[in-house]
Design a protein around this motif. Structure first.
Motif, PDB file in Angstrom:
ATOM      1  N   LEU A  54       0.825  -1.208   0.000  1.00  0.00           N
ATOM      2  CA  LEU A  54       0.000   0.000   0.000  1.00  0.00           C
ATOM      3  C   LEU A  54       0.860   1.259   0.000  1.00  0.00           C
ATOM      4  N   VAL A  55       1.841   1.310   0.901  1.00  0.00           N
ATOM      5  CA  VAL A  55       2.669   2.512   1.000  1.00  0.00           C
ATOM      6  C   VAL A  55       3.505   2.699  -0.268  1.00  0.00           C
ATOM      7  N   VAL A  56       4.050   1.605  -0.809  1.00  0.00           N
ATOM      8  CA  VAL A  56       4.829   1.705  -2.047  1.00  0.00           C
ATOM      9  C   VAL A  56       3.946   2.181  -3.200  1.00  0.00           C
ATOM     10  N   SER A  57       2.714   1.676  -3.282  1.00  0.00           N
ATOM     11  CA  SER A  57       1.817   2.068  -4.374  1.00  0.00           C
ATOM     12  C   SER A  57       1.395   3.523  -4.260  1.00  0.00           C
ATOM     13  N   VAL A  58       1.100   3.978  -3.037  1.00  0.00           N
ATOM     14  CA  VAL A  58       0.746   5.388  -2.845  1.00  0.00           C
ATOM     15  C   VAL A  58       1.919   6.274  -3.228  1.00  0.00           C
ATOM     16  N   THR A  59       3.112   5.916  -2.756  1.00  0.00           N
ATOM     17  CA  THR A  59       4.317   6.695  -3.073  1.00  0.00           C
ATOM     18  C   THR A  59       4.561   6.728  -4.578  1.00  0.00           C
ATOM     19  N   SER A  60       4.375   5.593  -5.236  1.00  0.00           N
ATOM     20  CA  SER A  60       4.585   5.522  -6.681  1.00  0.00           C
ATOM     21  C   SER A  60       3.573   6.378  -7.430  1.00  0.00           C
ATOM     22  N   ALA A  61       2.300   6.275  -7.030  1.00  0.00           N
ATOM     23  CA  ALA A  61       1.249   7.020  -7.726  1.00  0.00           C
ATOM     24  C   ALA A  61       1.428   8.522  -7.565  1.00  0.00           C
ATOM     25  N   VAL A  62       1.676   8.957  -6.333  1.00  0.00           N
ATOM     26  CA  VAL A  62       1.865  10.384  -6.085  1.00  0.00           C
ATOM     27  C   VAL A  62       3.102  10.900  -6.807  1.00  0.00           C
ATOM     28  N   GLY A  63       4.117  10.044  -6.924  1.00  0.00           N
ATOM     29  CA  GLY A  63       5.348  10.448  -7.597  1.00  0.00           C
ATOM     30  C   GLY A  63       5.286  10.357  -9.111  1.00  0.00           C
ATOM     31  N   GLY A  64       4.125   9.958  -9.638  1.00  0.00           N
ATOM     32  CA  GLY A  64       3.950   9.892 -11.086  1.00  0.00           C
ATOM     33  C   GLY A  64       4.477   8.618 -11.712  1.00  0.00           C
ATOM     34  N   HIS A  65       4.681   7.576 -10.908  1.00  0.00           N
ATOM     35  CA  HIS A  65       5.179   6.302 -11.432  1.00  0.00           C
ATOM     36  C   HIS A  65       4.058   5.258 -11.386  1.00  0.00           C
ATOM     37  N   ALA A  66       3.047   5.445 -12.233  1.00  0.00           N
ATOM     38  CA  ALA A  66       1.866   4.579 -12.223  1.00  0.00           C
ATOM     39  C   ALA A  66       2.224   3.132 -12.529  1.00  0.00           C
ATOM     40  N   ASP A  67       3.151   2.929 -13.457  1.00  0.00           N
ATOM     41  CA  ASP A  67       3.539   1.563 -13.804  1.00  0.00           C
ATOM     42  C   ASP A  67       4.097   0.824 -12.595  1.00  0.00           C
ATOM     43  N   MET A  68       4.798   1.546 -11.740  1.00  0.00           N
ATOM     44  CA  MET A  68       5.358   0.928 -10.542  1.00  0.00           C
ATOM     45  C   MET A  68       4.238   0.506  -9.596  1.00  0.00           C
ATOM     46  N   ALA A  69       3.169   1.337  -9.493  1.00  0.00           N
ATOM     47  CA  ALA A  69       2.051   1.029  -8.600  1.00  0.00           C
ATOM     48  C   ALA A  69       1.313  -0.222  -9.067  1.00  0.00           C
ATOM     49  N   PHE A  70       0.938  -0.252 -10.353  1.00  0.00           N
ATOM     50  CA  PHE A  70       0.222  -1.416 -10.884  1.00  0.00           C
ATOM     51  C   PHE A  70       1.120  -2.652 -10.894  1.00  0.00           C
ATOM     52  N   GLY A  71       2.378  -2.465 -11.277  1.00  0.00           N
ATOM     53  CA  GLY A  71       3.299  -3.587 -11.309  1.00  0.00           C
ATOM     54  C   GLY A  71       3.493  -4.188  -9.936  1.00  0.00           C
ATOM     55  N   ASN A  72       3.551  -3.333  -8.922  1.00  0.00           N
ATOM     56  CA  ASN A  72       3.698  -3.790  -7.549  1.00  0.00           C
ATOM     57  C   ASN A  72       2.523  -4.676  -7.140  1.00  0.00           C
ATOM     58  N   GLY A 205      17.773   0.903 -18.670  1.00  0.00           N
ATOM     59  CA  GLY A 205      16.836   0.923 -19.789  1.00  0.00           C
ATOM     60  C   GLY A 205      15.706  -0.073 -19.628  1.00  0.00           C
ATOM     61  N   ILE A 206      15.392  -0.442 -18.380  1.00  0.00           N
ATOM     62  CA  ILE A 206      14.303  -1.380 -18.092  1.00  0.00           C
ATOM     63  C   ILE A 206      13.061  -0.583 -17.732  1.00  0.00           C
ATOM     64  N   SER A 207      11.908  -1.037 -18.181  1.00  0.00           N
ATOM     65  CA  SER A 207      10.667  -0.322 -17.902  1.00  0.00           C
ATOM     66  C   SER A 207      10.310  -0.421 -16.422  1.00  0.00           C
ATOM     67  N   GLU A 208       9.585   0.585 -15.933  1.00  0.00           N
ATOM     68  CA  GLU A 208       9.137   0.569 -14.547  1.00  0.00           C
ATOM     69  C   GLU A 208       8.184  -0.597 -14.305  1.00  0.00           C
ATOM     70  N   ARG A 209       7.474  -1.018 -15.340  1.00  0.00           N
ATOM     71  CA  ARG A 209       6.554  -2.150 -15.210  1.00  0.00           C
ATOM     72  C   ARG A 209       7.309  -3.410 -14.813  1.00  0.00           C
ATOM     73  N   ILE A 210       8.433  -3.672 -15.481  1.00  0.00           N
ATOM     74  CA  ILE A 210       9.211  -4.879 -15.194  1.00  0.00           C
ATOM     75  C   ILE A 210       9.795  -4.811 -13.784  1.00  0.00           C
ATOM     76  N   ILE A 211      10.331  -3.641 -13.416  1.00  0.00           N
ATOM     77  CA  ILE A 211      10.871  -3.478 -12.066  1.00  0.00           C
ATOM     78  C   ILE A 211       9.770  -3.687 -11.036  1.00  0.00           C
ATOM     79  N   GLY A 212       8.570  -3.173 -11.356  1.00  0.00           N
ATOM     80  CA  GLY A 212       7.455  -3.281 -10.411  1.00  0.00           C
ATOM     81  C   GLY A 212       7.011  -4.708 -10.164  1.00  0.00           C
ATOM     82  N   ILE A 213       6.893  -5.517 -11.240  1.00  0.00           N
ATOM     83  CA  ILE A 213       6.378  -6.878 -11.078  1.00  0.00           C
ATOM     84  C   ILE A 213       7.444  -7.865 -10.623  1.00  0.00           C
ATOM     85  N   THR A 214       8.713  -7.430 -10.591  1.00  0.00           N
ATOM     86  CA  THR A 214       9.778  -8.340 -10.166  1.00  0.00           C
ATOM     87  C   THR A 214      10.384  -7.886  -8.838  1.00  0.00           C
ATOM     88  N   VAL A 215      11.292  -6.931  -8.884  1.00  0.00           N
ATOM     89  CA  VAL A 215      12.033  -6.515  -7.691  1.00  0.00           C
ATOM     90  C   VAL A 215      11.115  -5.958  -6.605  1.00  0.00           C
TER      91      VAL A 215
END
Length: 319
Positions: A54-72, A205-215
């Motif tokens: 939850l906290v990572v997704s809120v931080t990602s969304a507010v910071g403009g990193h939507a792919d990180m939120a959904f990927g998470n 050069g890796i997408s935020e989506r890949i980082i989100g669903i893995t790391v």
């Protein structure tokens, strides 16, 4: 790059310890107020294990990193279902209760559909849609608590009594300190994970989506991993299954609904595949109850799930 990795590991540590402190403090206060242990577990602990996401997704969304939120979220859900539950079954066959088969898993599938519906309506999750997700989550929690109470889960975990006076001891200050400290650790941990993950993604050069669903996903689901594996070793399969399915429902409804209260979250249609896979694999979990021994996920089933997770990660990185 190396320094960023160090900060990510530090961030994960802060997330895990912060969630544990927050849950411990909240549960202690709930026990002192006479809240039944089962009800506290279904509410405070269930939400607490999803706090890192939850906290990572809120931080990602507010910071403009939507792919990180959904990927998470989708990454954590698939890791919970395939990797964590799969490993639990490999350690010891997991019993699938009738309640899990008939209610909790269908609800998790429905949650996938609801999130996909609101996200695909206008290509983002808006404030109103976030509220819809949160209302659905509250309805799930309310129904679970009511049914639990009706089934007789009314045991109350009393606070420790002073052996001399017999008076319930009060250490509210410590509990509040745990709660405040836990929140602070979650905030700093999320900042470390998100900011440094974005830096690594940009550098490689890796997408935020890949980082989100893995790391990020694997890091934030560490509390569920530890809880389920320990439960499996102890033979408490109900805890392992409930932890995974309950966490997935929390992730899909609470963790995606919460960030939408702060900012609209743009949605990449590529996540439709991930949500569809999550729904399909959840249905497969029910199917395991009718293969081999009834109402059980066998070790062989667990191996299948772990292999499926490895294949999912491999194909996600390549597409």
């Amino acid at each position: 790059m190396l320094l960023s990795l160090v900060f990510i590991v530090l961030g994960f540590a802060l997330l895990i310890f912060g969630a544990n402190f927050l849950v411990d403090g909240a549960c202690s206060i709930a026990a002192r107020l006479g809240v039944p242990e089962r009800v506290a577990g279904l509410t405070i602990v269930a939400i607490g294990t999803s706090l890192p996401e939850l906290v990572v997704s809120v931080t990602s969304a507010v910071g403009g990193h939507a792919d990180m939120a959904f990927g998470n979220v989708v990454g954590s859900c698939l890791a919970n279902l395939l990797l964590i539950l799969g490993l639990s079954a490999v350690i010891a066959p997991v019993t699938l209760s009738r309640s899990t088969q008939r209610f909790e898993i269908p609800v998790s599938v429905a949650a996938c559909g609801l999130l996909a519906l609101v996200a695909n309506t206008d290509g983002q999750v808006t404030l109103i849609e976030g509220i819809v997700l949160l209302v659905a989550f509250l309805a799930f929690v309310a129904r679970t608590v009511i049914v639990g109470l009706r089934e007789g889960a009314t045991e109350k975990e009393s606070a420790p009594e002073d052996p001399d006076t017999g008076i319930v001891s009060s250490n509210t200050f410590r509990d509040l300190l745990f709660i405040v400290g836990g929140i602070a650790m979650l905030k700093f941990g999320a900042d470390f994970v998100v900011d440094n993950s974005v830096e690594i993604a940009d550098a490689m050069g890796i997408s935020e989506r890949i980082i989100g669903i893995t790391v990020v996903a694997l890091g934030t689901c560490l509390p569920e991993l530890v809880t389920s594996v320990v439960a499996a070793f102890r033979g408490n399969s109900d805890i392992a299954v409930g932890n995974v399915v309950g966490s997935n429902i929390s992730n899909l409804l609470l963790v995606m609904g919460g960030p939408a209260l702060f900012a609209n979250i743009p949605y990449d249609a590529a996540y439709n595949v991930d949500l569809a896979l999550l729904a399909i694999f959840s249905a497969v979990l029910v199917g395991f109850a009718f293969i081999g021994r009834r109402h059980e996920m066998s070790r062989a089933n667990g191996v299948v799930f772990v292999v499926l997770y490895a294949a999912y990660i491999a194909t996600s990185v390549m597409r």
